[in-house]
Design a protein around this motif. Sequence first.
Motif, PDB file in Angstrom:
ATOM      1  N   THR A  15       0.857  -1.180   0.000  1.00 16.58           N
ATOM      2  CA  THR A  15       0.000   0.000   0.000  1.00 16.58           C
ATOM      3  C   THR A  15       0.900   1.238   0.000  1.00 16.58           C
ATOM      4  N   GLU A  16       0.325   2.370  -0.303  1.00 18.83           N
ATOM      5  CA  GLU A  16       1.122   3.594  -0.344  1.00 18.83           C
ATOM      6  C   GLU A  16       1.710   3.932   1.030  1.00 18.83           C
ATOM      7  N   ASN A  17       0.927   3.802   2.094  1.00 17.32           N
ATOM      8  CA  ASN A  17       1.436   4.129   3.433  1.00 17.32           C
ATOM      9  C   ASN A  17       2.523   3.160   3.887  1.00 17.32           C
ATOM     10  N   TYR A  18       2.363   1.892   3.561  1.00 14.92           N
ATOM     11  CA  TYR A  18       3.387   0.900   3.890  1.00 14.92           C
ATOM     12  C   TYR A  18       4.666   1.223   3.116  1.00 14.92           C
ATOM     13  N   ALA A  19       4.517   1.510   1.827  1.00 11.72           N
ATOM     14  CA  ALA A  19       5.675   1.856   0.994  1.00 11.72           C
ATOM     15  C   ALA A  19       6.379   3.095   1.531  1.00 11.72           C
ATOM     16  N   ARG A  20       5.617   4.062   2.000  1.00  4.99           N
ATOM     17  CA  ARG A  20       6.207   5.284   2.548  1.00  4.99           C
ATOM     18  C   ARG A  20       7.013   4.969   3.806  1.00  4.99           C
ATOM     19  N   ALA A  21       6.483   4.112   4.670  1.00  3.22           N
ATOM     20  CA  ALA A  21       7.190   3.748   5.906  1.00  3.22           C
ATOM     21  C   ALA A  21       8.483   3.012   5.592  1.00  3.22           C
ATOM     22  N   VAL A  22       8.427   2.066   4.658  1.00  4.74           N
ATOM     23  CA  VAL A  22       9.612   1.293   4.274  1.00  4.74           C
ATOM     24  C   VAL A  22      10.653   2.207   3.621  1.00  4.74           C
ATOM     25  N   THR A  23      10.210   3.059   2.734  1.00  5.52           N
ATOM     26  CA  THR A  23      11.116   3.950   2.013  1.00  5.52           C
ATOM     27  C   THR A  23      11.754   4.964   2.954  1.00  5.52           C
ATOM     28  N   ALA A  24      11.002   5.460   3.909  1.00  2.95           N
ATOM     29  CA  ALA A  24      11.539   6.441   4.858  1.00  2.95           C
ATOM     30  C   ALA A  24      12.666   5.854   5.695  1.00  2.95           C
ATOM     31  N   VAL A  25      12.583   4.561   5.988  1.00  2.00           N
ATOM     32  CA  VAL A  25      13.654   3.898   6.740  1.00  2.00           C
ATOM     33  C   VAL A  25      14.828   3.581   5.827  1.00  2.00           C
ATOM     34  N   GLY A  26      14.533   3.020   4.667  1.00  2.74           N
ATOM     35  CA  GLY A  26      15.577   2.598   3.737  1.00  2.74           C
ATOM     36  C   GLY A  26      16.371   3.748   3.145  1.00  2.74           C
ATOM     37  N   PHE A  27      15.730   4.897   3.061  1.00  2.00           N
ATOM     38  CA  PHE A  27      16.390   6.074   2.485  1.00  2.00           C
ATOM     39  C   PHE A  27      16.292   7.234   3.471  1.00  2.00           C
ATOM     40  N   ALA A  66       7.388 -10.907   7.630  1.00  2.00           N
ATOM     41  CA  ALA A  66       6.847  -9.796   6.834  1.00  2.00           C
ATOM     42  C   ALA A  66       5.412  -9.478   7.237  1.00  2.00           C
ATOM     43  N   LEU A  67       4.705 -10.458   7.757  1.00  2.00           N
ATOM     44  CA  LEU A  67       3.344 -10.235   8.235  1.00  2.00           C
ATOM     45  C   LEU A  67       3.323  -9.658   9.639  1.00  2.00           C
ATOM     46  N   GLU A  68       4.304 -10.029  10.439  1.00  2.00           N
ATOM     47  CA  GLU A  68       4.299  -9.710  11.861  1.00  2.00           C
ATOM     48  C   GLU A  68       4.875  -8.338  12.211  1.00  2.00           C
ATOM     49  N   PHE A  69       5.874  -7.872  11.463  1.00  2.00           N
ATOM     50  CA  PHE A  69       6.440  -6.555  11.763  1.00  2.00           C
ATOM     51  C   PHE A  69       5.379  -5.478  11.583  1.00  2.00           C
ATOM     52  N   HIS A  70       5.268  -4.576  12.516  1.00  2.00           N
ATOM     53  CA  HIS A  70       4.285  -3.500  12.460  1.00  2.00           C
ATOM     54  C   HIS A  70       4.858  -2.318  11.683  1.00  2.00           C
ATOM     55  N   VAL A  71       5.036  -2.493  10.403  1.00  2.00           N
ATOM     56  CA  VAL A  71       5.604  -1.448   9.549  1.00  2.00           C
ATOM     57  C   VAL A  71       4.622  -0.292   9.462  1.00  2.00           C
ATOM     58  N   GLY A  72       5.078   0.896   9.843  1.00  2.00           N
ATOM     59  CA  GLY A  72       4.222   2.074   9.794  1.00  2.00           C
ATOM     60  C   GLY A  72       3.220   2.160  10.930  1.00  2.00           C
ATOM     61  N   GLY A  73       3.252   1.206  11.844  1.00  3.70           N
ATOM     62  CA  GLY A  73       2.300   1.171  12.948  1.00  3.70           C
ATOM     63  C   GLY A  73       1.174   0.188  12.664  1.00  3.70           C
ATOM     64  N   PRO A  74       0.391  -0.132  13.695  1.00  2.00           N
ATOM     65  CA  PRO A  74      -0.657  -1.150  13.555  1.00  2.00           C
ATOM     66  C   PRO A  74      -1.685  -0.848  12.453  1.00  2.00           C
ATOM     67  N   ALA A  75      -2.159   0.380  12.336  1.00  2.23           N
ATOM     68  CA  ALA A  75      -3.187   0.704  11.335  1.00  2.23           C
ATOM     69  C   ALA A  75      -2.654   0.502   9.915  1.00  2.23           C
ATOM     70  N   VAL A  76      -1.421   0.916   9.671  1.00  5.36           N
ATOM     71  CA  VAL A  76      -0.811   0.744   8.353  1.00  5.36           C
ATOM     72  C   VAL A  76      -0.608  -0.736   8.062  1.00  5.36           C
ATOM     73  N   GLN A  77      -0.169  -1.487   9.064  1.00  5.86           N
ATOM     74  CA  GLN A  77       0.065  -2.923   8.862  1.00  5.86           C
ATOM     75  C   GLN A  77      -1.242  -3.667   8.605  1.00  5.86           C
ATOM     76  N   ILE A  78      -2.302  -3.321   9.323  1.00  9.67           N
ATOM     77  CA  ILE A  78      -3.602  -3.960   9.099  1.00  9.67           C
ATOM     78  C   ILE A  78      -4.090  -3.675   7.682  1.00  9.67           C
ATOM     79  N   ALA A  79      -3.990  -2.424   7.258  1.00  9.60           N
ATOM     80  CA  ALA A  79      -4.396  -2.077   5.887  1.00  9.60           C
ATOM     81  C   ALA A  79      -3.549  -2.832   4.872  1.00  9.60           C
ATOM     82  N   GLN A  80      -2.266  -2.998   5.163  1.00  9.06           N
ATOM     83  CA  GLN A  80      -1.383  -3.723   4.253  1.00  9.06           C
ATOM     84  C   GLN A  80      -1.791  -5.188   4.160  1.00  9.06           C
ATOM     85  N   LEU A  81      -2.122  -5.807   5.266  1.00 10.61           N
ATOM     86  CA  LEU A  81      -2.528  -7.209   5.258  1.00 10.61           C
ATOM     87  C   LEU A  81      -3.830  -7.390   4.479  1.00 10.61           C
TER      88      LEU A  81
END
Length: 177
Positions: A15-27, A66-81
């Motif tokens: 999702t866009e929010n998940y991608a933003r969280a991952v990208t913000a850490v990676g870069f 990949a399912l368990e890490f709360h990337v971007g927080g719980p709401a972002v992770q739930i939306a991603q799942l």
Amino acid sequence: MFDYQVVYVPSLLQTENYARAVTAVGFAALGPAQIDSLVEVRMRRQRRVQHEAEPLRFSGVITQAALEFHVGGPAVQIAQLRHLRAMMALPNVDLRVIPFSKGEEGTLTGAFSTFTNEGQKAPEAAFAEAVTGSVFVDDALGLRRLLRLSNYLADAALSVNESLDLIEQTERKLASE
């Protein structure tokens, strides 16, 4: 395309929010505008899987991490799942999960992607991620090794239906926390 990810959802299924969280850490050294640009590119690439008349065939394996890490927080992770389950309903998407119970069968140190042209059995190229940088692989020996590894990981993973069940269980658990 085949994609193996250890701790993140594959970029073509984010999702866009998940991608933003991952990208913000990676870069982390980049500014918000640069991160936004990278996320926008990632979202555009996803159109090849989701919306085109001839969609990209995506096959992948992720670990339960990949399912368990709360990337971007719980709401972002739930939306991603939820998004992941919707993407798995597409006829061109085959994603499976290696559960923690598989132990060493599901543990590799790095993510990688292989790219196979329509009608070909062996990949034409691959991209592997490492701590020191990314590696492009196009030599026959390296590609054969990655094809064997892809098959090994796919064999270690749950079926698609079992993977969907695990994703739904993880979503419910996270929503109840």
